[in-house]
Design an enzyme around this catalytic site. Structure first.
Site, PDB file in Angstrom:
ATOM      1  N   ALA A 163      33.065  11.415  21.845  1.00 28.90           N
ATOM      2  CA  ALA A 163      32.284  11.305  20.607  1.00 28.90           C
ATOM      3  C   ALA A 163      31.230  10.193  20.622  1.00 28.90           C
ATOM      4  O   ALA A 163      30.045  10.456  20.420  1.00 28.90           O
ATOM      5  CB  ALA A 163      33.247  11.155  19.428  1.00 28.90           C
TER       6      ALA A 163
ATOM      7  N   ARG B 125      27.119  20.289  19.756  1.00 28.29           N
ATOM      8  CA  ARG B 125      28.596  20.392  19.700  1.00 28.29           C
ATOM      9  C   ARG B 125      28.995  20.092  18.247  1.00 28.29           C
ATOM     10  O   ARG B 125      28.482  19.149  17.642  1.00 28.29           O
ATOM     11  CB  ARG B 125      29.293  19.406  20.649  1.00 28.29           C
TER      12      ARG B 125
ATOM     13  N   ASP C 180      37.346  12.276  17.403  1.00 28.76           N
ATOM     14  CA  ASP C 180      36.021  12.887  17.333  1.00 28.76           C
ATOM     15  C   ASP C 180      35.493  12.917  15.907  1.00 28.76           C
ATOM     16  O   ASP C 180      34.290  13.012  15.687  1.00 28.76           O
ATOM     17  CB  ASP C 180      36.069  14.302  17.920  1.00 28.76           C
TER      18      ASP C 180
ATOM     19  N   ASN D 271      40.773  15.390  17.185  1.00 28.06           N
ATOM     20  CA  ASN D 271      40.716  14.869  18.541  1.00 28.06           C
ATOM     21  C   ASN D 271      41.047  15.994  19.502  1.00 28.06           C
ATOM     22  O   ASN D 271      41.335  17.122  19.107  1.00 28.06           O
ATOM     23  CB  ASN D 271      41.678  13.686  18.712  1.00 28.06           C
TER      24      ASN D 271
HETATM   25  C1  LIG Z   1      36.103   7.899  22.445  1.00 31.47           C
HETATM   26  S1  LIG Z   1      36.951   9.212  21.792  1.00 31.47           S
HETATM   27  C2  LIG Z   1      36.337  10.565  22.682  1.00 31.47           C
HETATM   28  C3  LIG Z   1      37.043  11.855  22.330  1.00 31.47           C
HETATM   29  O1  LIG Z   1      36.198  12.926  22.755  1.00 31.47           O
HETATM   30  C4  LIG Z   1      36.933  13.736  23.664  1.00 31.47           C
HETATM   31  O2  LIG Z   1      36.587  15.090  23.573  1.00 31.47           O
HETATM   32  P1  LIG Z   1      35.534  15.705  24.665  1.00 31.47           P
HETATM   33  O3  LIG Z   1      35.996  15.242  26.004  1.00 31.47           O
HETATM   34  O4  LIG Z   1      35.646  17.220  24.469  1.00 31.47           O
HETATM   35  O5  LIG Z   1      34.176  15.177  24.262  1.00 31.47           O
HETATM   36  C5  LIG Z   1      38.361  13.523  23.260  1.00 31.47           C
HETATM   37  O6  LIG Z   1      38.655  14.223  22.063  1.00 31.47           O
HETATM   38  C6  LIG Z   1      38.352  12.032  23.057  1.00 31.47           C
HETATM   39  O7  LIG Z   1      39.440  11.524  22.370  1.00 31.47           O
END
Ligand SMILES: CSC[C@H]1O[C@H](OP(=O)(O)O)[C@H](O)[C@@H]1O
Length: 348
Positions: free
Chosen positions: A49, A89, A235, A245
């Site tokens: 995020a 997204r 997120d 999340n």
């Molecule tokens: C710093 S929290 C980032 C958060 O984003 C990730 O999702 P993605 O890899 O699909 O962007 C995941 O939910 C993490 O906890």
């Protein structure tokens, strides 16, 4: 790892460490157009995020350069490109937050050259402030961990998911910086394997003991007393404290409650969405089936068999022991602690 997101101002190009290829290959992906940035966000060249928000801020500067080619109609073209960027997204609120902050800062500026200077400076400020917020979270969250703790994480909420240092992994790093011996269990986090590939990569590089676990080992590890605390990222955190999340997080939280293990969420104020009252209204990204049907280029499911690939789930606020932010640790009832400490002011 504070340089996985870089911006070449002269070339107006966003340079990203390609997280699709880690841990085996360290390669830079260059974004010269908004379409490149959207591709990088949607294919998870860059993900996480806060990292998405920082990348989108630089993406706005790229959009301005691109829109200038439209001559007198540059404002219309710019708005089209910003909308494309903001919709790359749907779940991580940091993306819409960053584009909104840039739009607000640019309102009323007629000269595109002046707007370019304002936007570059603001994107760099958002970038620098994310690192500072991570380190503040590290201090607040690190104090919650005990010397000798084993902490379970899910997905990757580290330097690679932020501008650098990390939210959940920032808490780990903060505790280590306080001299505490911390070990980590990184859930592999199918299907994109952010835990196995990215969290393990980061912590191993830092010399912090990390063990990768299959997602479905969670209950056994907790039952055997191998997990002292859980710390994850977020997120989107909404007004009542419900947290979106990575898919699987809510299951970890339910198991942690069953086994009496504290469950913490670490996130900066830019991840809060006070305009959404509860988690039932958070849009959940539905990603390409290919991430589930294949491991790399190898198909693992029969042709013609459908799959689910929801990228996030929502953890009920009642399962969360505390929410660690750069402004302090929020405790239940979250509706009031979020309003009091986060409030409406979330500007860089
Ligand atoms: C710093 S929290 C980032 C958060 O984003 C990730 O999702 P993605 O890899 O699909 O962007 C995941 O939910 C993490 O906890």
């Amino acid at each position: 790892m504070e340089d996985h997101i870089r911006f070449d101002a002269e070339a107006c190009t966003l340079l990203l460490l390609d997280q699709r290829k880690l841990p085996l290959i360290e390669e830079t992906f260059a974004c010269r157009t908004v379409e490149d940035v959207v591709f990088a966000l949607q294919t998870m060249v860059v993900r996480g995020a806060p990292a998405i928000g920082v990348s989108a801020a630089y993406g706005c500067r790229i959009a301005l350069r691109q829109a200038m080619a439209a001559g007198a109609y540059w404002r219309n073209e710019l708005e089209r490109l910003l909308s494309m960027l903001a919709q790359a997204r749907p779940t991580a609120v940091n993306l819409a937050w960053a584009v909104g902050v840039m739009r607000e800062a640019g309102a009323g500026i007629q000269d595109p050259r002046e707007l370019g200077e304002v936007w570059l400076a603001l994107a760099m400020k958002i970038h620098a402030e994310d690192i500072a917020m991570n380190k503040a979270m590290g201090r607040f969250g690190g104090a919650l961990l005990a010397d000798g703790d084993t902490v379970m994480t899910h997905c990757n909420a580290g330097a690679l998911a932020t501008a650098g240092y990390g939210t959940a992994l920032g808490v780990i790093r903060g505790a280590v910086d306080m001299g505490k011996k911390i070990s980590v269990i990184a859930n592999e986090t199918r299907p994109f394997l952010q835990g196995a590939r990215l969290t393990a990569y980061e912590l191993h590089k830092d010399g912090i003991p990390v063990t990768v676990a299959c997602d479905n080992a969670c209950s056994l590890l907790m039952k055997r007393g191998l997990v002292d605390k859980v710390v994850v990222g977020a997120d989107r955190i909404v007004a009542n404290g419900d947290v979106a999340n990575k898919i699987g997080t809510s299951g970890v939280a339910i198991l942690a409650r069953h086994y009496g293990i504290p469950f913490y969420v670490a996130a900066p104020s830019s991840t809060f969405d006070l305009g959404t009252p509860d988690g039932s209204l958070i849009p959940i990204e539905d990603r390409t089936p290919l991430e589930v049907t294949h491991v790399g280029d190898t198909r693992i499911t029969p042709e013609g068999v459908p799959v689910f690939n929801y990228a996030f789930d929502v953890t009920d606020h009642s399962l969360i022991t505390g929410i660690i932010t750069e402004r302090g640790v929020l405790s239940p009832p979250y509706t009031s602690s979020i309003a009091e400490i986060i409030g409406q002011e979330r500007r860089p």
